[in-house]
Motif scaffolding. Structure first.
Motif, PDB file in Angstrom:
ATOM      1  N   LEU A  51      35.857  18.273 -27.000  1.00  0.00           N
ATOM      2  CA  LEU A  51      35.492  19.545 -26.368  1.00  0.00           C
ATOM      3  C   LEU A  51      33.975  19.694 -26.217  1.00  0.00           C
ATOM      4  CD1 LEU A  51      38.024  21.839 -28.273  1.00  0.00           C
ATOM      5  CD2 LEU A  51      38.145  21.124 -25.868  1.00  0.00           C
ATOM      6  N   ASP A  52      33.231  18.665 -26.608  1.00  0.00           N
ATOM      7  CA  ASP A  52      31.758  18.668 -26.564  1.00  0.00           C
ATOM      8  C   ASP A  52      31.142  19.749 -27.442  1.00  0.00           C
ATOM      9  OD1 ASP A  52      31.406  16.429 -24.918  1.00  0.00           O
ATOM     10  OD2 ASP A  52      31.732  17.633 -23.105  1.00  0.00           O
ATOM     11  N   TRP A  53      31.815  20.088 -28.528  1.00  0.00           N
ATOM     12  CA  TRP A  53      31.261  21.049 -29.489  1.00  0.00           C
ATOM     13  C   TRP A  53      30.353  20.352 -30.488  1.00  0.00           C
ATOM     14  CZ3 TRP A  53      36.350  23.994 -31.034  1.00  0.00           C
ATOM     15  CH2 TRP A  53      36.783  24.761 -29.946  1.00  0.00           C
ATOM     16  N   VAL A  54      30.647  19.094 -30.771  1.00  0.00           N
ATOM     17  CA  VAL A  54      29.874  18.318 -31.742  1.00  0.00           C
ATOM     18  C   VAL A  54      29.715  16.892 -31.218  1.00  0.00           C
ATOM     19  CG1 VAL A  54      30.722  19.647 -33.734  1.00  0.00           C
ATOM     20  CG2 VAL A  54      31.887  17.528 -33.070  1.00  0.00           C
ATOM     21  N   ASP A  55      28.813  16.166 -31.833  1.00  0.00           N
ATOM     22  CA  ASP A  55      28.663  14.737 -31.571  1.00  0.00           C
ATOM     23  C   ASP A  55      29.313  14.006 -32.734  1.00  0.00           C
ATOM     24  OD1 ASP A  55      27.918  12.101 -31.255  1.00  0.00           O
ATOM     25  OD2 ASP A  55      25.782  12.515 -31.040  1.00  0.00           O
ATOM     26  N   GLU A  56      30.465  13.432 -32.505  1.00  0.00           N
ATOM     27  CA  GLU A  56      31.251  12.785 -33.550  1.00  0.00           C
ATOM     28  C   GLU A  56      30.513  11.595 -34.174  1.00  0.00           C
ATOM     29  OE1 GLU A  56      35.898  11.418 -34.060  1.00  0.00           O
ATOM     30  OE2 GLU A  56      34.941  11.128 -32.117  1.00  0.00           O
ATOM     31  N   GLN A  57      29.464  11.137 -33.535  1.00  0.00           N
ATOM     32  CA  GLN A  57      28.706  10.000 -34.063  1.00  0.00           C
ATOM     33  C   GLN A  57      27.559  10.439 -34.972  1.00  0.00           C
ATOM     34  OE1 GLN A  57      29.899   6.893 -33.595  1.00  0.00           O
ATOM     35  NE2 GLN A  57      31.551   8.050 -32.624  1.00  0.00           N
ATOM     36  N   ARG A  58      27.313  11.731 -35.070  1.00  0.00           N
ATOM     37  CA  ARG A  58      26.225  12.261 -35.911  1.00  0.00           C
ATOM     38  C   ARG A  58      26.759  13.450 -36.705  1.00  0.00           C
ATOM     39  NH1 ARG A  58      22.329  14.692 -33.495  1.00  0.00           N
ATOM     40  NH2 ARG A  58      20.833  14.290 -35.132  1.00  0.00           N
ATOM     41  N   LEU A  82      28.456   9.335 -40.613  1.00  0.00           N
ATOM     42  CA  LEU A  82      27.944  10.323 -41.569  1.00  0.00           C
ATOM     43  C   LEU A  82      26.445  10.133 -41.707  1.00  0.00           C
ATOM     44  CD1 LEU A  82      28.681  12.565 -43.672  1.00  0.00           C
ATOM     45  CD2 LEU A  82      28.695  10.723 -45.371  1.00  0.00           C
ATOM     46  N   LYS A  83      25.686  11.159 -41.379  1.00  0.00           N
ATOM     47  CA  LYS A  83      24.227  11.086 -41.458  1.00  0.00           C
ATOM     48  C   LYS A  83      23.697  11.668 -42.752  1.00  0.00           C
ATOM     49  CE  LYS A  83      24.349   9.016 -37.626  1.00  0.00           C
ATOM     50  NZ  LYS A  83      24.431   7.569 -37.713  1.00  0.00           N
ATOM     51  N   CYS A  84      24.465  12.532 -43.401  1.00  0.00           N
ATOM     52  CA  CYS A  84      24.123  13.032 -44.733  1.00  0.00           C
ATOM     53  C   CYS A  84      25.272  13.877 -45.266  1.00  0.00           C
ATOM     54  CB  CYS A  84      22.829  13.836 -44.739  1.00  0.00           C
ATOM     55  SG  CYS A  84      22.952  15.464 -44.010  1.00  0.00           S
ATOM     56  N   ALA A  85      25.262  14.035 -46.583  1.00  0.00           N
ATOM     57  CA  ALA A  85      26.268  14.875 -47.231  1.00  0.00           C
ATOM     58  C   ALA A  85      25.584  15.715 -48.300  1.00  0.00           C
ATOM     59  CB  ALA A  85      27.361  14.019 -47.856  1.00  0.00           C
ATOM     60  N   VAL A  86      25.995  16.958 -48.385  1.00  0.00           N
ATOM     61  CA  VAL A  86      25.600  17.858 -49.461  1.00  0.00           C
ATOM     62  C   VAL A  86      26.886  18.205 -50.195  1.00  0.00           C
ATOM     63  CG1 VAL A  86      24.582  20.081 -50.077  1.00  0.00           C
ATOM     64  CG2 VAL A  86      23.665  18.778 -48.130  1.00  0.00           C
ATOM     65  N   LEU A  87      26.958  17.769 -51.432  1.00  0.00           N
ATOM     66  CA  LEU A  87      28.173  17.935 -52.228  1.00  0.00           C
ATOM     67  C   LEU A  87      27.792  18.528 -53.569  1.00  0.00           C
ATOM     68  CD1 LEU A  87      29.396  14.358 -51.422  1.00  0.00           C
ATOM     69  CD2 LEU A  87      30.463  16.444 -50.551  1.00  0.00           C
ATOM     70  N   GLY A  88      28.684  19.240 -54.205  1.00  0.00           N
ATOM     71  CA  GLY A  88      28.336  19.766 -55.511  1.00  0.00           C
ATOM     72  C   GLY A  88      29.441  20.560 -56.168  1.00  0.00           C
ATOM     73  N   PRO A 118      22.465   9.464 -46.806  1.00  0.00           N
ATOM     74  CA  PRO A 118      21.767  10.289 -47.798  1.00  0.00           C
ATOM     75  C   PRO A 118      22.688  11.369 -48.368  1.00  0.00           C
ATOM     76  CG  PRO A 118      20.382   9.952 -45.871  1.00  0.00           C
ATOM     77  CD  PRO A 118      21.742   9.406 -45.532  1.00  0.00           C
ATOM     78  N   VAL A 119      22.561  11.593 -49.674  1.00  0.00           N
ATOM     79  CA  VAL A 119      23.400  12.569 -50.382  1.00  0.00           C
ATOM     80  C   VAL A 119      22.518  13.484 -51.217  1.00  0.00           C
ATOM     81  CG1 VAL A 119      25.193  12.871 -52.151  1.00  0.00           C
ATOM     82  CG2 VAL A 119      25.355  10.973 -50.543  1.00  0.00           C
ATOM     83  N   LEU A 120      22.762  14.769 -51.117  1.00  0.00           N
ATOM     84  CA  LEU A 120      22.208  15.749 -52.051  1.00  0.00           C
ATOM     85  C   LEU A 120      23.388  16.253 -52.861  1.00  0.00           C
ATOM     86  CD1 LEU A 120      19.740  18.649 -51.402  1.00  0.00           C
ATOM     87  CD2 LEU A 120      21.780  18.970 -52.771  1.00  0.00           C
ATOM     88  N   ASN A 174      17.977  15.650 -42.184  1.00  0.00           N
ATOM     89  CA  ASN A 174      18.646  14.357 -42.022  1.00  0.00           C
ATOM     90  C   ASN A 174      19.270  14.183 -40.643  1.00  0.00           C
ATOM     91  OD1 ASN A 174      18.659  12.533 -44.523  1.00  0.00           O
ATOM     92  ND2 ASN A 174      18.861  14.594 -45.356  1.00  0.00           N
ATOM     93  N   LEU A 175      19.729  15.257 -40.050  1.00  0.00           N
ATOM     94  CA  LEU A 175      20.255  15.131 -38.685  1.00  0.00           C
ATOM     95  C   LEU A 175      19.132  14.890 -37.703  1.00  0.00           C
ATOM     96  CD1 LEU A 175      23.116  17.782 -38.496  1.00  0.00           C
ATOM     97  CD2 LEU A 175      23.321  15.295 -38.565  1.00  0.00           C
ATOM     98  N   GLU A 176      17.983  15.503 -37.935  1.00  0.00           N
ATOM     99  CA  GLU A 176      16.837  15.281 -37.041  1.00  0.00           C
ATOM    100  C   GLU A 176      16.334  13.846 -37.108  1.00  0.00           C
ATOM    101  OE1 GLU A 176      13.676  18.064 -37.680  1.00  0.00           O
ATOM    102  OE2 GLU A 176      14.986  19.782 -37.305  1.00  0.00           O
ATOM    103  N   SER A 177      16.331  13.276 -38.307  1.00  0.00           N
ATOM    104  CA  SER A 177      15.768  11.926 -38.469  1.00  0.00           C
ATOM    105  C   SER A 177      16.762  10.820 -38.124  1.00  0.00           C
ATOM    106  CB  SER A 177      15.270  11.732 -39.914  1.00  0.00           C
ATOM    107  OG  SER A 177      16.344  11.741 -40.825  1.00  0.00           O
ATOM    108  N   ASN A 178      18.009  11.168 -37.953  1.00  0.00           N
ATOM    109  CA  ASN A 178      19.019  10.164 -37.609  1.00  0.00           C
ATOM    110  C   ASN A 178      19.527  10.413 -36.209  1.00  0.00           C
ATOM    111  OD1 ASN A 178      19.173   8.559 -40.020  1.00  0.00           O
ATOM    112  ND2 ASN A 178      20.015  10.356 -41.029  1.00  0.00           N
TER     113      ASN A 178
END
Length: 178
Positions: A51-58, A82-88, A118-120, A174-178
């Motif tokens: 649906l062009d809501w997201v870029d599945e590659q980023r 996956l360009k980064c994950a924030v988990l906790g 990258p993971v936070l 992380n999305l900006e740099s990838n």
């Protein structure tokens, strides 16, 4: 996108009490629920991409507690997308207040070992549901060479506004740099 957890939100069963989801997961089987959540998340992502809501590659992923538990297999399955994950607020050990039938540590350890983005990881130091030692153990398993551990005092339910800001900034950077 926000995907409801198993037997939560739009997935809840009419008439269930707040903790009935635990019994339902035990009935279905934790492994099966983890696989279903992974598959549902990937399918939703594919539709959002069409649906062009997201870029599945980023893709970036943010999940706390149950979001981390069920998000780890999703993050692993995304691979290089996956360009980064924030988990906790989740770890490999849990208190006796949570049924052991919710755990699928073999899937979790395998997933963490396959996350190279990258993971936070956010840790609540006094988390009464997921002791910090088990959260540190999970952190050590991430394959990423770019991982950050953010620890704050407080119990499981405590979330500070500046934590949420830090999580969003991490995703944005992380999305900006990838």
């Amino acid at each position: 996108m926000a995907i409801d957890g198993p037997f939560h939100g739009d997935r809840s069963v009419d008439g269930d009490a707040p903790l009935d989801y635990q019994r339902r997961i035990a009935q279905v089987g934790a492994r099966s629920v983890h696989q279903s959540m992974r598959d549902d998340s990937l399918a939703a992502l594919a539709v959002a991409d069409q649906l062009d809501w997201v870029d599945e590659q980023r893709v970036a992923f943010l999940g706390m507690s149950m979001g981390a538990r069920y998000g780890l297999p999703v993050c692993s399955a995304l691979g290089t997308r996956l360009k980064c994950a924030v988990l906790g607020k989740f770890g490999l050990t849990q208190s006796d207040d949570l049924p052991e039938t919710l755990a699928a540590n073999d899937m979790i350890t395998h997933a963490a070992a396959n996350i190279h983005a990258p993971v936070l990881q956010h840790v609540q130091w006094h988390d009464e549901l997921f002791p910090h030692d088990g959260q540190f153990e999970l952190f050590d398993l991430f394959a990423s060479t770019e991982k950050v551990l953010r620890a704050r005092p407080g119990d499981h339910a405590l979330t500070r506004l500046d934590d949420e800001i830090a999580w969003r900034e991490y995703v944005g950077a992380n999305l900006e740099s990838n």
